[in-house]
Design an enzyme around this catalytic site. Structure first.
Site, short mmCIF file in Angstrom:
data_model
loop_
_atom_site.label_atom_id
_atom_site.label_comp_id
_atom_site.label_asym_id
_atom_site.label_seq_id
_atom_site.Cartn_x
_atom_site.Cartn_y
_atom_site.Cartn_z
N ASP A 168 -22.63 -13.74 -1.24
CA ASP A 168 -21.84 -12.58 -0.82
C ASP A 168 -22.35 -11.99 0.48
O ASP A 168 -21.69 -11.15 1.08
CB ASP A 168 -21.95 -11.49 -1.89
CG ASP A 168 -20.86 -11.58 -2.93
OD1 ASP A 168 -19.79 -12.11 -2.62
OD2 ASP A 168 -21.09 -11.13 -4.07
C1 GLC Z 1 -24.53 -11.44 -6.94
C2 GLC Z 1 -23.05 -11.55 -7.20
C3 GLC Z 1 -22.57 -12.98 -7.13
C4 GLC Z 1 -23.04 -13.61 -5.87
C5 GLC Z 1 -24.54 -13.48 -5.70
C6 GLC Z 1 -25.04 -13.99 -4.38
O1 GLC Z 1 -25.23 -12.00 -8.00
O2 GLC Z 1 -22.72 -11.02 -8.46
O3 GLC Z 1 -21.17 -13.03 -7.22
O4 GLC Z 1 -22.67 -14.96 -5.90
O5 GLC Z 1 -24.88 -12.12 -5.77
O6 GLC Z 1 -24.67 -13.19 -3.31
C1 GLC Z 2 -24.94 -6.98 -2.41
C2 GLC Z 2 -25.95 -7.93 -3.00
C3 GLC Z 2 -25.34 -9.19 -3.50
C4 GLC Z 2 -24.10 -8.92 -4.28
C5 GLC Z 2 -23.14 -8.05 -3.47
C6 GLC Z 2 -21.87 -7.84 -4.25
O1 GLC Z 2 -24.54 -7.39 -1.18
O2 GLC Z 2 -26.98 -8.26 -2.11
O3 GLC Z 2 -26.29 -9.87 -4.29
O4 GLC Z 2 -23.49 -10.12 -4.60
O5 GLC Z 2 -23.76 -6.85 -3.15
O6 GLC Z 2 -21.47 -6.56 -4.43
#
Ligand code: GLC
Ligand code: GLC
Length: 814
Positions: free
Chosen positions: A487
């Protein structure tokens, strides 16, 4: 250093010191009524949706931490001293403190001044309520005169509004008290048909419902004025902050034990039966009184607890393993499976780190969660898949998240995460492999919840796949959109304004930045979809998916390859990310893990080369970090990933969610020792001894462990709600132990450590119990199977014919 121990026979983790480094929590409820509960009884409850139907109030990020919860106070009426058997909130010097976190329940208690007290908290199956069974024993040689107090603070339903909109909320609170039951009915007069209630099994010496009357001005939960004074004030809340508190007086002979039951619950009335008498403003309680009475009866409460115990016995019984490694056994048989239930239920909504008001259910997250959950409750998995698919957009894209109460996509975050659609294929495929329920593909499902837009689920899968085909970039790799699995790799964001969301800000057209990770996911999804299509005799379609997968595989091996490992992406300028040419972020885990998991480069040595590079550059003693070197400053063209200080989260933290991709990749290369080594590095039970460093619960995975660039290398954060649960479960069970579901039947293909003599397992699969024993006779991964004594060809156990319910499978590894 440890703060407790595993009691595997009872399926409990027993915490013996209340001041754990962080609150160590558990979940109550597994259907519609849920709560989180910490080892010192902190936490809150909600119905279905932690944001929109919050029942009790909780202040995250509080000081001291984890203040507010399901608190019991005991007061010695002679010495006037009072304390909490759960340590918080009064924090007395207790003896024999224990918190037993078990499957869907927690028992917290201690002794103080000769009075032993424990409270068992749980949610009965099929009910929207929680039971607290408080047992008090007088261990003194003399009689004891004790007052027991319960307390909770109601939330005014919408947890976000509750924490912000005080000009309104300080005026709306309303309660009723009838027969000792406290009813919280804020907004019941208008558009809500639901209320909460808090009852007690014993005659009351008093109650309170107005917070200030109970606590007294300027006091916290550690010093409630009414408890100190020894009597509650029978206050009736009007506005401000409604609470529920009961007082019961106990005269205890030496050795005497008494039980008090409290029931906290949620109830909805039909709109036309809200009031009793009709036309009044009084809650119609006829619909709920029998339920309250039932669970206030200790015998009924015990019976409900026994049902819950049996439920978990049967759910966990679906897969049980006995290996030479205690940490594997304990995680697979108990805690990892249990955590998969929590991630299925909560997605990423409510934990000690997820406030319950932020995200609903993630499309990508919930589909992946199925990998660890589907065998435990296939009917619920089916429902979830159909809900998720109904939020898919007609383009084949998906809302990134949806709200569980309304089951509708969140407009705030929208879509455009280009990996999302493929996870639906992965989720459905896992469901089909587990259940063989092909009918799900014909289920009519809406797009974007639009009535009239129904198409069979199978069509949704086709659109998922095609979504990427119409979104390819300059190299023929998939365009990344707002982000892929990571993300925080936001290649079209280019944000220079504080407070903008990295996930929703888009300043570039998005026609250049490509993801090698999505390429790997696409290859895998294409092959899964092809297998589904050919099972449905759609040969031409199956061929098309295979051809597109093969094409993408080739592009990945050509344009997605950096010489020794897979690139991560191309940015908006067409520049490489995750290449030896980069100054920072030269190599990433996601593309290397996922491409090898998908089987890319297995034949030409590229997979082996990529994973060797991962081993040399990313693997640490606390797990495999996301990338190296960590980003030391903000790169506007990469987005959030470079917003984190080095070693945390996506910027070179150990993201436990993606470590299993490498484990699986290693099993595909036949490297059982290394796969299991990686598994053990992040296995929470195996890290129990370093709980002072790890800090999170030793019984569940955390999302992240700080990487080697962080000052707190090895410290875990964000426990419980993470795709880590499902992926680690899937990696150990299906790839290392190799007990794998397939469309054709149960496949047995272990890739276990060379020094394991073997293992045994029991797996209930499509109604048949498979008793499996694996024996190692050589160092390799060649398996020879006998089924009920007869050798079979290959490694897929054919489903028994003729109604046989149990099958014995023996495997010899050589
Ligand atoms: C969080 C989110 C997931 C994403 C991950 C890496 O765990 O829930 O959807 O893939 O971060 O950014
Ligand atoms: C933040 C976190 C990530 C997550 C994202 C989603 O960026 O670092 O892990 O997946 O929020 O809301």
């Amino acid at each position: 250093m440890k703060f407790g121990y595993f009691d595997d026979l009872s399926r409990e983790y027993v915490i013996t010191q209340p001041d754990t480094p962080l609150p160590w929590i558990n979940y109550l409820g597994c259907e519609a009524y849920f709560g989180i509960i910490s080892n010192t009884a902190g936490g809150y409850s909600f119905y279905r949706d932690a944001r929109l139907r919050r029942i009790t109030r909780y202040r995250y990020n509080n000081v001291p931490m984890d203040f507010g919860g399901r608190y019991i106070y005991l007061r010695d009426n002679e010495s006037k001293e009072f304390w909490s058997p759960s340590w918080q909130p009064t924090r007395n010097d207790l003896t024999d403190y224990t918190c037993r976190h078990g499957m869907g329940y927690s028992v917290i208690g201690s002794s103080y001044d000769g009075i032993e007290a424990h409270t068992r908290y749980f949610v009965p199956l099929g009910e929207n309520l929680e039971v607290w069974q408080l047992t008090v024993t007088n261990k003194r040689a003399t009689k004891a005169s004790i007052s027991a107090f319960s307390s909770i603070e109601f939330c005014l339903w919408d947890a976000q509004d509750d924490a912000t909109n005080f000009q309104r909320n300080f005026n709306t609170g309303q309660v009723e008290v009838e027969d000792g039951v406290i009813y919280h009915k804020t907004e019941y007069r208008e558009r809500r048909n639901h209320f909460a209630y808090f009852g007690c099994s014993e005659p009351l010496a008093g109650f309170d419902t107005q917070r200030d009357a109970f606590l007294g001005p300027y006091n916290g939960w550690d010093k409630p004025a009414a408890v100190a004074a020894g009597h509650l004030t029978n206050s009736i809340a009007h506005g401000w902050s409604p609470i529920g508190a009961h007082q019961v007086k106990l005269e205890l002979a030496p050795g005497e034990t008494r039980q008090i039951v409290f029931v906290l619950g949620y109830h909805e009335n039909p709109v036309d039966q809200k009031f009793d008498p009709p036309g009044s403003q009084t809650i119609n309680k006829k619909t709920v009184k029998p339920t309250i009475a039932k669970y206030l009866d200790p015998k009924q409460a015990d019976a409900a607890f026994e049902q819950l115990r049996q439920y978990w016995e049967s759910v966990l019984g679906i897969f049980q393993v006995n290996t030479p490694d205690i940490h594997t056994n304990r995680m697979v048989n108990i805690w990892n499976a249990y955590q998969c239930m929590a991630t299925f239920n909560m997605s990423r909504s409510a934990s000690f780190y997820e406030s319950g008001i932020g995200r609903g259910l993630g499309f990508r997250d919930s589909n992946q969660d199925l990998l660890g959950f589907v065998h435990m409750a296939p009917a619920r998995a089916r429902e979830r898949i159909l809900d998720l698919a109904a939020t898919q957009l007609p383009t084949g894209g998906a809302y990134h998240q949806y709200q569980p109460l309304t089951k509708r996509g969140n407009n705030d975050i929208g879509g455009g995460f280009n990996d999302d659609p493929h996870w639906l294929i992965i989720g459905v495929s896992a469901y089909l492999k587990e259940t063989g329920d092909w009918s799900i593909l014909d289920a009519p499902v809406q797009y974007d919840n639009e009535p009239g837009s129904e198409q069979p689920l199978y069509e949704h899968l086709q659109r998922s796949f095609n979504y990427t085909l119409s979104r390819l970039g300059p190299h023929g790799l998939p365009l990344i959109g707002r982000a892929d699995w990571n993300d925080c790799l936001n290649l079209n964001c280019f944000s220079d304004t504080p407070g903008q969301s990295f996930q929703t800000t888009t300043n570039k057209e998005g026609k250049v930045a490509e993801s090698v990770f999505i390429a790997g996911l696409f290859v895998l999804a294409g092959r899964e979809l092809a297998a589904i299509a050919s099972h449905r005799d759609l040969k031409a379609e199956a061929d098309k998916y295979l051809a597109e997968s093969a094409k993408m595989e080739k592009i990945t091996l050509d344009s997605g390859w950096d010489g020794e490992w897979f690139l991560r992406a191309y940015d908006d300028f067409g520049g490489k990310i995750g290449s030896k040419e980069c100054k920072e972020g030269k190599i990433f885990i996601e593309s290397n893990g996922f491409c090898t998991l998908a089987g890319i480069g297995l034949d030409d040595g590229k997979a082996a080369s990529a994973l060797a590079a991962v081993n040399q550059q990313l693997a640490t003693k606390h797990g495999i970090v996301v990338q190296q070197p960590a980003y030391t400053h903000y790169y506007i063209e990469m987005g959030e990933i470079s917003s984190y200080p080095p070693g945390y989260k996506e910027n070179a933290g150990v993201f436990c969610h993606v470590n299993p991709w490498v484990m699986i990749g290693e099993t595909r290369l036949g490297h059982g020792d290394l796969a299991f080594d990686y598994y053990s590095r992040i296995n929470p039970s195996a890290r129990e001894e370093i709980s002072d460093l790890h800090r999170c619960e030793p019984y569940v995975y955390a999302q992240m462990i700080a990487g080697r660039d962080a000052p707190s290398f090895g410290e875990a954060k964000n426990s419980w709600l993470t795709g880590t649960a499902a992926w680690n479960y899937y990696a150990i069970v299906q790839w290392i132990l190799g007990i794998r579901t397939s469309l054709e039947g149960l496949q047995i293909a272990p890739v276990i450590p060379t020094n394991w003599p073997g293992f045994t397992a029991t797996r209930t699969f499509r109604g048949v119990v498979y008793k499996i024993s694996i024996e190692r006779k050589g160092n390799g991964n060649q398996i020879a199977l006998t089924v009920d004594g007869s050798p079979i060809k290959g490694n897929i156990v054919p489903p028994p014919t003729g109604g046989q319910k149990e099958v014995t499978v023996k495997g010899i590894l050589s």
